[in-house]
Design an enzyme around this catalytic site. Structure first.
Site, short mmCIF file in Angstrom:
data_model
loop_
_atom_site.label_atom_id
_atom_site.label_comp_id
_atom_site.label_asym_id
_atom_site.label_seq_id
_atom_site.Cartn_x
_atom_site.Cartn_y
_atom_site.Cartn_z
N GLY A 168 -43.73 -6.56 44.46
CA GLY A 168 -44.99 -7.31 44.37
C GLY A 168 -45.40 -7.55 42.93
N ASN A 169 -44.91 -6.70 42.00
CA ASN A 169 -45.18 -6.92 40.57
C ASN A 169 -44.35 -8.06 40.00
OD1 ASN A 169 -46.01 -3.69 40.26
ND2 ASN A 169 -47.01 -5.07 38.85
N SER A 170 -43.26 -8.40 40.68
CA SER A 170 -42.37 -9.45 40.18
C SER A 170 -43.13 -10.74 39.95
CB SER A 170 -41.24 -9.70 41.18
OG SER A 170 -40.26 -8.70 41.09
N HIS A 211 -36.87 -15.65 42.46
CA HIS A 211 -36.62 -14.98 43.74
C HIS A 211 -37.89 -14.79 44.57
CE1 HIS A 211 -37.74 -11.25 41.50
NE2 HIS A 211 -38.16 -10.85 42.68
N ASP A 256 -34.10 -16.46 36.53
CA ASP A 256 -35.01 -15.92 37.54
C ASP A 256 -36.46 -16.33 37.25
OD1 ASP A 256 -35.60 -14.53 39.89
OD2 ASP A 256 -36.16 -12.73 38.80
N LEU A 298 -19.64 -23.58 30.31
CA LEU A 298 -18.19 -23.68 30.14
C LEU A 298 -17.51 -23.95 31.48
CD1 LEU A 298 -16.21 -23.40 27.75
CD2 LEU A 298 -15.85 -21.02 28.44
N GLY A 299 -18.01 -23.31 32.53
CA GLY A 299 -17.48 -23.56 33.87
C GLY A 299 -16.45 -22.56 34.34
#
Length: 392
Positions: A245-247, A141, A171, A302-303
């Site tokens: 900002g730590n992400s 992200h 992510d 699996l869908g």
């Protein structure tokens, strides 16, 4: 008998037939008195000396015991080598040293996108250099939708970066800058982490203005499953502050090993203080390797999508199918909306995370058997697992 030797006489009243004079030798009596006196002097001196010595020693010990420089006096006696090792470990394991060791390999990432007035900042985050040739791990992200990505090194040098691969489901993303001999982090083994261990988060809290911020806390929980946008994330929970900002920055142990990749997005909807989450590094290692090599992650799928349901009598429990992806293994096998998947591979499932956990133990193209409840009947179908596109 010589009269000169008679110094003293004691007279006693006795009967006439027993009357006689008793003489005492004064010299002998004088020697006894001297010996007794000497003994008393020695005894008094010994007692006085003992009391005085005890007082002085106690006073000395008391003054040393409460002096900070003499804390070893109140601690159990240890072998010198043990004391040395403990001292060295304390130094090696300090939060300060972790910050000094890991900090240079933490970068700031700026996401820019085209706007009416050209390139504009769309967001920022952090990343960790995992290879000295410029490979950097961050969150998906952080770089999502970017038209241009720049990386600011700990030396304040700014470089353009390209996206090698992204995986929305985990992510995670890998980007690359054109540079050599960069400092790198050491990836740890999160299976050795225990609840209560010290956790250290490093990153650009609130953007470049607070670059290299360090926060510390403990590991609050392990193997947490957090659902976000239809994906299930296996994460480490910590009370170390993870701010905007730590992400993408590292979560480290006291030895400076990276045990997780911080993610502000995961769990953000919980809106609770003291609850930060990081993607388990053991979960991330394989994904990172795939992104570096092929730019994507090949994982079985699996869908279907749905939600957990339980009948009133508790006899029917499983995942109620709301949607089946076109051309997926589930669609080809004939699974359709309103079906309830009760078992996969012979294992009971209660929610979507149970299905994902079972599917993850297989490879793309392998077959699994699903037990389904449909129109009051239980049926079994065989599903060939398709490949999941993590960026859908």
């Amino acid at each position: 008998m010589n009269d000169d030797n008679i110094k003293d006489a004691n007279w006693e009243n006795v009967k006439d037939d027993q009357a006689k004079i008793k003489f005492v030798n004064s010299k002998k009596r004088s020697n006894i008195k001297k010996i007794a006196s000497l003994f008393c002097v020695i005894l008094v001196a010994a007692v006085s000396g003992g009391i005085s010595g005890a007082y002085v020693i106690n006073k000395k010990q008391a003054s040393k015991m409460y002096t900070p420089d003499n804390q070893m006096l109140v601690e159990p006696k240890q072998d010198k080598s043990e004391v040395k090792d403990k001292s060295e470990n304390t130094k090696e394991n300090s939060i300060t040293e972790v910050a000094e060791t890991v900090g240079p390999a933490v970068v700031g990432i700026s996401n820019k996108s085209e706007g009416y007035f050209g390139l504009q900042d769309a967001g920022s985050g952090s990343g960790v250099i995992i290879d000295s040739n410029g490979y950097i791990v961050t969150n998906y992200h952080v770089v999502q939708g970017a038209d241009k990505i720049t990386v600011k090194l700990s030396s304040n040098k700014i470089l353009n970066a390209s996206v090698l691969g992204t995986d929305q489901r985990s992510d995670l993303a890998v980007i690359k800058v054109d540079a050599k001999n960069l400092p790198v982090v050491r990836l740890g083994d999160s299976s050795k982490v225990k609840v209560g261990d010290t956790a250290i988060a490093i990153g650009n809290s609130l953007g470049e203005q607070f670059a290299g911020s360090v926060t510390a806390g403990i590991i609050s929980a392990l193997n947490r499953k957090i659902e976000y946008n239809g994906s299930i994330y296996k994460v480490i929970q910590t009370d170390a502050a993870i701010n905007p900002g730590n992400s993408g920055g590292p979560l480290c142990d006291l030895q400076g090993n990276v045990i997780g990749i911080n993610s502000l997005k995961i769990g953000a909807n919980l809106n609770a203080e003291g609850m930060g989450f990081a993607i388990d590094i053991n979960e991330a290692k394989g994904i990172i390797k795939s992104l570096m090599n092929s730019g994507k992650v090949s994982r079985p799928y699996l869908g279907i999508s749905g939600e957990s349901v339980v009948s009133e009598d508790d006899k029917i429990q499983g995942v109620y199918i709301e949607q089946v992806e076109k051309s997926s293994g589930a669609a080809v096998a004939g699974i359709k909306p309103t079906d309830i998947i009760m078992q996969v591979d012979g294992k009971k499932v209660r929610d979507a995370s149970d299905i994902e956990e079972i599917i993850e133990s297989h490879k793309v193209g392998e077959k699994v058997e699903a037990q389904i409840w449909r129109d009051g009947k239980t049926i079994k179908v065989e599903v060939v697992l398709s490949e999941f596109n993590g960026n859908k």
